[in-house]
Design a protein around this motif. Structure first.
Motif, PDB file in Angstrom:
ATOM      1  N   TYR A  67       0.818  -1.217   0.000  1.00  0.00           N
ATOM      2  CA  TYR A  67       0.000   0.000   0.000  1.00  0.00           C
ATOM      3  C   TYR A  67       0.853   1.269   0.000  1.00  0.00           C
ATOM      4  N   THR A  68       1.893   1.299   0.833  1.00  0.00           N
ATOM      5  CA  THR A  68       2.724   2.501   0.911  1.00  0.00           C
ATOM      6  C   THR A  68       3.395   2.799  -0.420  1.00  0.00           C
ATOM      7  N   MET A  69       3.756   1.753  -1.155  1.00  0.00           N
ATOM      8  CA  MET A  69       4.352   1.945  -2.473  1.00  0.00           C
ATOM      9  C   MET A  69       3.302   2.448  -3.466  1.00  0.00           C
ATOM     10  N   ARG A  70       2.121   1.823  -3.441  1.00  0.00           N
ATOM     11  CA  ARG A  70       1.058   2.227  -4.368  1.00  0.00           C
ATOM     12  C   ARG A  70       0.647   3.682  -4.137  1.00  0.00           C
ATOM     13  N   ALA A  71       0.650   4.092  -2.870  1.00  0.00           N
ATOM     14  CA  ALA A  71       0.241   5.466  -2.552  1.00  0.00           C
ATOM     15  C   ALA A  71       1.178   6.490  -3.179  1.00  0.00           C
ATOM     16  N   GLY A  72       2.428   6.107  -3.382  1.00  0.00           N
ATOM     17  CA  GLY A  72       3.398   7.038  -3.959  1.00  0.00           C
ATOM     18  C   GLY A  72       3.510   6.969  -5.468  1.00  0.00           C
ATOM     19  N   ILE A  97     -17.883   3.834  -3.179  1.00  0.00           N
ATOM     20  CA  ILE A  97     -16.458   4.049  -3.442  1.00  0.00           C
ATOM     21  C   ILE A  97     -15.707   2.852  -2.873  1.00  0.00           C
ATOM     22  N   ASN A  98     -14.876   2.202  -3.703  1.00  0.00           N
ATOM     23  CA  ASN A  98     -14.219   0.982  -3.238  1.00  0.00           C
ATOM     24  C   ASN A  98     -12.785   1.231  -2.798  1.00  0.00           C
ATOM     25  N   ILE A  99     -12.050   0.137  -2.614  1.00  0.00           N
ATOM     26  CA  ILE A  99     -10.681   0.181  -2.091  1.00  0.00           C
ATOM     27  C   ILE A  99      -9.722   0.659  -3.176  1.00  0.00           C
ATOM     28  N   GLY A 100      -8.719   1.445  -2.775  1.00  0.00           N
ATOM     29  CA  GLY A 100      -7.664   1.824  -3.712  1.00  0.00           C
ATOM     30  C   GLY A 100      -7.123   3.215  -3.453  1.00  0.00           C
ATOM     31  N   THR A 102      -6.336   5.328  -5.817  1.00  0.00           N
ATOM     32  CA  THR A 102      -6.974   6.263  -6.746  1.00  0.00           C
ATOM     33  C   THR A 102      -8.325   6.717  -6.213  1.00  0.00           C
ATOM     34  N   THR A 103      -9.082   5.797  -5.618  1.00  0.00           N
ATOM     35  CA  THR A 103     -10.376   6.197  -5.063  1.00  0.00           C
ATOM     36  C   THR A 103     -10.192   7.106  -3.842  1.00  0.00           C
ATOM     37  N   GLU A 104      -9.080   6.965  -3.146  1.00  0.00           N
ATOM     38  CA  GLU A 104      -8.802   7.901  -2.051  1.00  0.00           C
ATOM     39  C   GLU A 104      -8.533   9.304  -2.594  1.00  0.00           C
ATOM     40  N   ALA A 105      -7.861   9.377  -3.744  1.00  0.00           N
ATOM     41  CA  ALA A 105      -7.672  10.689  -4.392  1.00  0.00           C
ATOM     42  C   ALA A 105      -9.020  11.265  -4.827  1.00  0.00           C
ATOM     43  N   ILE A 106      -9.918  10.404  -5.303  1.00  0.00           N
ATOM     44  CA  ILE A 106     -11.257  10.858  -5.682  1.00  0.00           C
ATOM     45  C   ILE A 106     -11.987  11.426  -4.468  1.00  0.00           C
ATOM     46  N   ALA A 107     -11.855  10.764  -3.326  1.00  0.00           N
ATOM     47  CA  ALA A 107     -12.502  11.256  -2.113  1.00  0.00           C
ATOM     48  C   ALA A 107     -12.066  12.687  -1.799  1.00  0.00           C
ATOM     49  N   HIS A 108     -10.785  12.968  -1.904  1.00  0.00           N
ATOM     50  CA  HIS A 108     -10.300  14.345  -1.680  1.00  0.00           C
ATOM     51  C   HIS A 108     -10.936  15.305  -2.692  1.00  0.00           C
ATOM     52  N   ALA A 109     -11.046  14.863  -3.943  1.00  0.00           N
ATOM     53  CA  ALA A 109     -11.590  15.733  -4.992  1.00  0.00           C
ATOM     54  C   ALA A 109     -13.078  16.009  -4.818  1.00  0.00           C
ATOM     55  N   ALA A 167     -21.103   4.303  -8.955  1.00  0.00           N
ATOM     56  CA  ALA A 167     -19.999   3.573  -8.333  1.00  0.00           C
ATOM     57  C   ALA A 167     -18.704   4.192  -8.848  1.00  0.00           C
ATOM     58  N   LEU A 168     -17.856   4.627  -7.934  1.00  0.00           N
ATOM     59  CA  LEU A 168     -16.548   5.191  -8.282  1.00  0.00           C
ATOM     60  C   LEU A 168     -15.513   4.161  -7.859  1.00  0.00           C
ATOM     61  N   VAL A 169     -14.916   3.492  -8.834  1.00  0.00           N
ATOM     62  CA  VAL A 169     -14.116   2.312  -8.524  1.00  0.00           C
ATOM     63  C   VAL A 169     -12.729   2.391  -9.145  1.00  0.00           C
ATOM     64  N   GLY A 170     -11.790   1.762  -8.447  1.00  0.00           N
ATOM     65  CA  GLY A 170     -10.452   1.552  -8.971  1.00  0.00           C
ATOM     66  C   GLY A 170     -10.266   0.077  -9.292  1.00  0.00           C
TER      67      GLY A 170
END
Length: 251
Positions: A67-72, A97-100, A102-109, A167-170
């Protein structure tokens, strides 16, 4: 293939860390970014690693990058994709909104929106969006993973209680035949329930996901209404999108 010592060391670092940026490698070996790009290109052409915009990764079809690698990875591209997705979501909408990452970036947006109702199995997404007083955030129950994902049969059963607008999915990977792929069968079962219970499905996938292998079949591009990515897919994928009548949005 006979590798130069620096290329072998690059390969060892990428395998150890999962993902390493060009800047990090250039500093580590005290060479120019252009030199590192040439090395990465040669290693990628030999199938020894995967070239990404800004770095390189070692991909496995059986285990996801940490996860830490994917986040970067591809952070700017994910931000652009997230903003494009958010621009297509109206106020007063209901969302899965599912796991990922990219979906966390969508949440901020989405934080500038009004009166959204969100159902998610991503603790990070829930934490981001619960800061808005006019949002209603429902978190699915189940087993909590170290990356903040919630999975399991109870999670899928919870999702099936709802019928939402979007549905906003990665996704972890998109195969060349249009199959959507992921690494964890419990996560896939939840994502399948999300697909089945949304009126429209928006898939957010940066260019690294095209052609990436993972061993669990989630579904097909045919189930997607709109695909958001940051660069034009190659001709084969573009034909698939046209065949399946998926609208393409380039961020």
């Amino acid at each position: 293939m006979s590798l130069a010592p620096r290329q072998q060391n690059i390969l060892d670092l990428v395998r150890e860390r999962g993902y390493v940026s060009i800047e990090e490698l250039a500093q580590h070996f005290a060479v120019t970014p252009q030199t590192i790009r040439r090395d990465i290109n040669q290693l990628a052409e030999s199938g020894l690693l995967r070239r990404y915009h800004g770095g390189a990764a070692h991909d496995s079809s059986v285990e996801n990058t940490a996860y830490t690698m994917r986040a970067g990875q591809m952070r700017d591209e994910k931000r652009r994709i997230a903003e494009a997705v958010a621009a297509q979501v109206p106020d007063h909408a209901s969302l899965f909104i599912n796991i990922g990452t990219t979906t966390e970036a969508i949440a901020h947006a989405l934080l500038n929106h009004r009166s959204l109702k969100i159902i998610t199995n991503n603790l990070h997404v829930a934490n981001i969006l619960s800061a808005k007083e006019d949002f209603e955030v429902l978190i699915a129950g189940g087993s909590v993973r170290s990356d903040g994902g919630v999975v399991g049969q109870a999670t899928a059963d919870f999702i099936k209680q709802f019928k939402v607008d979007y549905a906003l999915v990665g996704i972890s990977g998109i195969d060349e035949d249009g199959t959507l792929l992921d690494f964890n069968y419990q996560e896939v079962r939840v994502s399948q329930a999300i697909f089945e219970n949304a009126r429209k499905v928006f898939l957010a996938a940066d260019s690294s996901k095209f052609g990436r292998s993972a061993m669990i079949r989630l579904g097909s591009l045919e189930q997607i209404d709109v695909l958001f990515t940051e660069s034009q897919p190659d001709e084969a994928f573009t034909r698939l999108l046209s065949q399946f009548k998926v609208r393409l949005e380039i961020a």
